[in-house]
Design a protein around this motif. Structure first.
Motif, PDB file in Angstrom:
ATOM      1  N   UNK A 200      76.515  80.707  95.520  1.00 24.81           N
ATOM      2  CA  UNK A 200      77.367  79.524  95.629  1.00 24.81           C
ATOM      3  C   UNK A 200      76.496  78.304  95.351  1.00 24.81           C
ATOM      4  N   UNK A 201      76.582  77.817  94.117  1.00 25.16           N
ATOM      5  CA  UNK A 201      75.833  76.637  93.706  1.00 25.16           C
ATOM      6  C   UNK A 201      76.784  75.449  93.659  1.00 25.16           C
ATOM      7  N   UNK A 202      76.513  74.459  94.497  1.00 20.95           N
ATOM      8  CA  UNK A 202      77.403  73.297  94.562  1.00 20.95           C
ATOM      9  C   UNK A 202      76.626  72.103  95.096  1.00 20.95           C
ATOM     10  N   UNK A 203      76.601  71.029  94.334  1.00 25.16           N
ATOM     11  CA  UNK A 203      75.896  69.809  94.743  1.00 25.16           C
ATOM     12  C   UNK A 203      76.821  68.620  94.487  1.00 25.16           C
ATOM     13  N   UNK A 204      77.310  68.007  95.550  1.00 21.81           N
ATOM     14  CA  UNK A 204      78.235  66.876  95.402  1.00 21.81           C
ATOM     15  C   UNK A 204      77.496  65.653  94.882  1.00 21.81           C
ATOM     16  N   UNK A 205      78.053  65.021  93.852  1.00 20.24           N
ATOM     17  CA  UNK A 205      77.550  63.737  93.362  1.00 20.24           C
ATOM     18  C   UNK A 205      78.750  62.846  93.060  1.00 20.24           C
ATOM     19  N   UNK A 206      78.532  61.548  93.084  1.00 23.57           N
ATOM     20  CA  UNK A 206      79.612  60.617  92.777  1.00 23.57           C
ATOM     21  C   UNK A 206      79.917  60.643  91.282  1.00 23.57           C
ATOM     22  N   UNK A 207      81.066  60.123  90.901  1.00 24.83           N
ATOM     23  CA  UNK A 207      81.450  60.095  89.494  1.00 24.83           C
ATOM     24  C   UNK A 207      80.457  59.247  88.689  1.00 24.83           C
TER      25      UNK A 207
END
Length: 242
Positions: A53-60
């Motif tokens: 599960x690869x997931x890194x939140x970043x802003x638009x």
């Protein structure tokens, strides 16, 4: 009977209250996990595969400006004009499906976001009804900028890969901000089935899809910054769509 009616009434009130509160909260809070991520992890476990599960939140603002343009060109060209549902696309899909065995969908980016964040996978009427409900909610509460931000952070972009930053790191060894226009088009080309199509090892079909999307991107307005309205003159390739 009265007790039953009271219970039913409070269940309805609780449903609407909880869903509205959830939508309002996620207007400001990053979406770190979705039902699809959990489902995929369960499937990996059942199949005896290592959990991925690869997931890194970043802003638009931390993504390449070409990425929203690419997914609009590929998935929903009227995203900035409609209010959650593209009735023209729905009508065309319905007409197409009458004469073809392979069905064509007409889900907008807003609908896909509502499904990815709040609902399970499947094709039941109940899920479609809830999808429509959440689509209306996020269009009203979130607006286009937040919907696109959540969409590009939560959508599946490969096996165990979710969102722009994760796919940029895993498949291109760059950050989401550093993705090129061609990278973005290739990512968008895989979205109909990211488990079948790969942006890291693209087939000839994917390469053709990429170039087709890049051509369409020339007619899509650059995505407006937070709080701004779309400027139709700022198209990706500097060409107006006649």
């Amino acid at each position: 009977m009265k007790v039953f009616k009271n219970i039913l009434k409070w269940m309805v009130v609780a449903f609407f209250a909880s869903t509205i509160l959830a939508v309002v909260a996620l207007r400001f809070i990053p979406v770190y996990v979705t039902p699809l991520m959990i489902t995929r992890c369960i499937e990996q476990k059942k199949d005896g595969k290592p959990l991925k599960l690869k997931h890194h939140w970043v802003s638009l603002e931390e993504m390449s400006p070409s990425l929203p343009v690419a997914v609009m060109a590929s998935e929903d060209q009227r995203f900035l004009q409609h209010h959650g549902f593209d009735y023209e696309a729905i009508e065309k899909a319905a007409m197409y499906n009458m004469d073809h065995d392979k069905k064509r969908g007409a889900s907008t980016i807003s609908q896909q976001t509502a499904k990815n964040v709040f609902l399970w996978q499947g094709r039941s009427w109940l899920r479609k009804g809830l999808e429509a409900y959440f689509t209306v909610l996020i269009e009203f509460v979130w607006g286009k900028h937040r919907i696109m931000e959540v969409y590009l952070n939560s959508i599946e972009m490969g096996d165990g890969i979710y969102g722009a930053e994760a796919v940029a790191r895993e498949h291109f060894n760059v950050s989401a901000k550093e993705l090129t226009r061609a990278n973005c088009a290739l990512i968008a080309a895989t979205l109909p089935n990211p488990l079948k199509f790969s942006s890291k090892y693209p087939s000839d079909y994917m390469v053709k899809r990429k170039f087709k999307i890049m051509k369409e991107m020339r007619f899509i307005p650059l995505f407006p910054k937070r709080g701004e309205d779309v400027d139709p003159s700022t198209v990706d390739g500097g060409i107006y769509k006649k």
